[in-house]
Design a protein around this motif. Sequence first.
Motif, PDB file in Angstrom:
ATOM      1  N   GLN A  20       0.821  -1.202   0.000  1.00  0.00           N
ATOM      2  CA  GLN A  20       0.000   0.000   0.000  1.00  0.00           C
ATOM      3  C   GLN A  20       0.860   1.258   0.000  1.00  0.00           C
ATOM      4  O   GLN A  20       0.648   2.163  -0.815  1.00  0.00           O
ATOM      5  N   GLU A  24       1.032   3.757  -3.291  1.00  0.00           N
ATOM      6  CA  GLU A  24       0.564   5.133  -3.122  1.00  0.00           C
ATOM      7  C   GLU A  24       1.692   6.125  -3.382  1.00  0.00           C
ATOM      8  O   GLU A  24       1.513   7.088  -4.135  1.00  0.00           O
ATOM      9  N   TRP A  29      -1.268   5.367  -6.866  1.00  0.00           N
ATOM     10  CA  TRP A  29      -2.471   4.536  -6.834  1.00  0.00           C
ATOM     11  C   TRP A  29      -3.330   4.893  -5.622  1.00  0.00           C
ATOM     12  O   TRP A  29      -2.811   5.286  -4.574  1.00  0.00           O
ATOM     13  N   VAL A  31      -5.231   2.838  -3.011  1.00  0.00           N
ATOM     14  CA  VAL A  31      -5.089   1.434  -2.632  1.00  0.00           C
ATOM     15  C   VAL A  31      -6.194   1.004  -1.671  1.00  0.00           C
ATOM     16  O   VAL A  31      -6.438   1.650  -0.656  1.00  0.00           O
ATOM     17  N   THR A  33      -7.412  -2.582   0.456  1.00  0.00           N
ATOM     18  CA  THR A  33      -6.788  -3.824   0.899  1.00  0.00           C
ATOM     19  C   THR A  33      -7.828  -4.784   1.457  1.00  0.00           C
ATOM     20  O   THR A  33      -8.893  -4.370   1.918  1.00  0.00           O
TER      21      THR A  33
END
Length: 127
Positions: A20, A24, A29, A31, A33
């Motif tokens: 993550q 990022e 991105w 993200v 999870t």
Amino acid sequence: MSGNRILVIDDEDDIREVAQMSLEAMGGWQVLTAHCGAAGLVTAAAERPDVILLDVMMPDMDGPTTFQRLRTDPATADIPVVFLTAKVRSADRQFLTDLGGDAVLSKPFDPVSLSDEIIAALDWPPR
């Protein structure tokens, strides 16, 4: 790249956290999870990410089973899936490719290059 969303499905907290932060910071991105295949299925259907990064070896529902379930749901059937695996044998990689995965990346991954590896593996952005 900014604005693309990726769902990371992995049972290991540290892998999810590193992925993550890396995605990022290095790739811009957004993200999402999930800690297991079942949670990943729910999140994928609800959030419709642009890409899914899916661990192969997880308890309860492994990556290949999760992948097959993603492909049978019309809401998630077309989302590109990149398998993440510690198995490096070519037969293991071939199995995942034959299953229909869009790409296979190795664990451990380099946090600095993870975003670029996903983009290259998928020939991103989609046309």
